[in-house]
Design an enzyme around this catalytic site. Structure first.
Site, short mmCIF file in Angstrom:
data_model
loop_
_atom_site.label_atom_id
_atom_site.label_comp_id
_atom_site.label_asym_id
_atom_site.label_seq_id
_atom_site.Cartn_x
_atom_site.Cartn_y
_atom_site.Cartn_z
N HIS A 162 -8.12 -4.63 -1.48
CA HIS A 162 -6.91 -3.93 -1.06
C HIS A 162 -6.20 -4.78 0.00
CE1 HIS A 162 -4.32 -0.44 -0.65
NE2 HIS A 162 -4.43 -0.53 0.67
N ASP A 221 -9.80 -2.97 -6.51
CA ASP A 221 -9.31 -2.29 -5.31
C ASP A 221 -9.83 -0.85 -5.28
OD1 ASP A 221 -7.89 -1.13 -3.24
OD2 ASP A 221 -5.93 -1.81 -3.91
N SER A 233 0.83 -1.20 0.00
CA SER A 233 0.00 0.00 0.00
C SER A 233 0.87 1.25 0.00
CB SER A 233 -0.96 -0.03 1.20
OG SER A 233 -1.95 0.96 1.09
#
Length: 413
Positions: A375, A346, A220
């Site tokens: 995600h 996502d 991320s």
């Protein structure tokens, strides 16, 4: 009217008799109930196999890297079967921290000094029992970067440590300032656009383990920071390879997606409150330089960045910060093998912002795009407790880079 009433009464009586005679043991014990269940199951299975379970899309800027991945990392060519009862993006994202196990890992913590007088917390898993790499001086080392508010205790980090342990490698987790329990010594935290702390960490790790091959994985925001670092350093890095998971490529598109009503309610508000909690925890240091009361009134990540992050790192506007934080602008300058796993569903990193065309222009970059996964989700199997698709990608790519890295020289040829 009389005829209609009689017909309805007859129909009701006949239906009641049928139910009494045929459905005596409940829905699942009846012929009609079983037929309904089997029919629904068959229809759902067909839908799942046709529309949900698909092979990922592999996009590589050069034939050499593409061939390497196909041969050394078979997972990139396999059909990804998301967990059939929770393949939807938001459900995968929400359930991952609760469904997956947290492997037991004992870290050795190290605090190192930054140029501004601050301190950076590193959590080492030395793997001294490694059977394949018993010499600590040359033991391969994997550097792990967690997400926006993550630490070395996140389940996805612990799983990568476990995979590295199985391979005989050492791990070190780079915790962003102020998130893992250490004190802030200066009024400064972190952001995706600033890579100074990461550069300090890289230099420290290289000095500490000069003979050890190094690779890195970022998740991320950690992936965004790592991509920006590589884009700015070019070939001047000690890393042999990099893998990114669920990186946000264009921050403008990421924040816009998270500001849609449902996603704002589910994700945006929660992450904003987590960021504010971290700021409030270090209020005595931070309030000397920033209006913390104003920061604590932010309702979204964008408002938080406008009131805190962009100001802290000296950007004229929040738009300037978001432009600098977006790895899509530095992708062309990456000079080491970089594999990037994203899910097309996502909501943190929408599919239309994944830089497919830019990746095609760089022989050092490959994108692996699954239809589902959310995600940092990528759950698979009936009960995805021990391993995910993301874990398998990490393990195979890490091993390929460390053990077969000679095949990755001069990818532009």
């Amino acid at each position: 009217m009389i005829s209609l009433d009689i017909n309805l009464n007859v129909l009701t009586r006949d239906l009641s008799l049928y139910l009494e005679n045929q459905v005596k043991v409940g829905l699942f014990g009846s012929g009609v109930g079983l037929s309904l269940v089997l029919g629904f199951s068959a229809a759902y299975t067909c839908y799942y196999l046709v529309s949900v379970a698909k092979k990922p899309q592999l996009v590589a800027g050069g034939k050499k890297f593409y061939k390497f991945l196909r041969e050394q990392c078979p997972v990139v060519s396999e059909t990804y079967y998301p967990t059939f009862w929770c393949w939807e993006s938001r459900i995968q994202t929400l359930l991952r921290p609760f469904v997956t196990a947290k492997p037991g890992v004992t870290y050795r913590n190290e605090l190192i000094k930054a140029a501004d007088g601050g301190q950076i917390s590193l959590d080492w898993f030395d793997n001294d029992e490694s059977p394949t790499h018993p010499d600590p001086a040359s033991r391969p080392t994997v550097i792990l970067l967690p997400g926006l508010t993550g630490t070395s205790r996140e389940s996805y980090i612990l799983h990568m440590v476990q995979q590295s342990r199985d391979l005989g490698y050492r791990c070190v987790v780079f915790n962003n300032r102020g998130v893992s329990g250490e004190m802030l010594l200066t009024p400064r935290t972190y952001c995706a656009a600033n890579t100074e702390d990461l550069e300090t960490v890289m230099e420290h790790i290289q000095r500490t383990n000069e003979a050890a091959p190094l690779m890195a994985a970022g998740v991320s925001m950690g992936g965004m920071m790592l991509a920006n670092y590589l884009g700015r350093k070019g070939r001047a890095t000690c890393l042999k390879g990099v893998v990114l998971f669920s990186a946000g490529w264009d921050v403008f598109e990421c924040t816009a997606s998270l500001e849609k009503p449902l996603d704002r309610f589910i994700f945006n508000s929660y992450l904003t409150s987590c960021l504010q909690a971290s700021v409030d925890r270090h209020r005595p240091v931070l309030e000397k330089a920033y209006d913390i009361d104003h920061v604590m009134k932010a309702k979204t990540i964008r408002e938080f960045d406008e009131r805190f992050t962009s100001i802290m790192f000296g950007y004229p506007t929040n738009d300037d910060y978001y432009h600098a934080a977006s790895p899509v602008h530095t992708l062309r300058s990456v000079q080491v093998p970089m594999l990037c796993l994203n899910a097309a569903d996502d909501v943190f990193s929408p599919s239309h912002a994944i830089p497919v065309e830019a990746a095609k222009q760089n022989p050092n970059v490959a994108l692996l795009i699954t239809c589902h996964g959310g995600h940092i989700g990528f759950l698979e199997g009936f009960w995805p407790r021990q391993s995910t698709y993301m874990d398998r990608v990490f393990k195979q790519f890490a091993q390929a880079v460390i053990e077969e890295g000679a095949l990755l020289t001069d990818l532009s040829s």
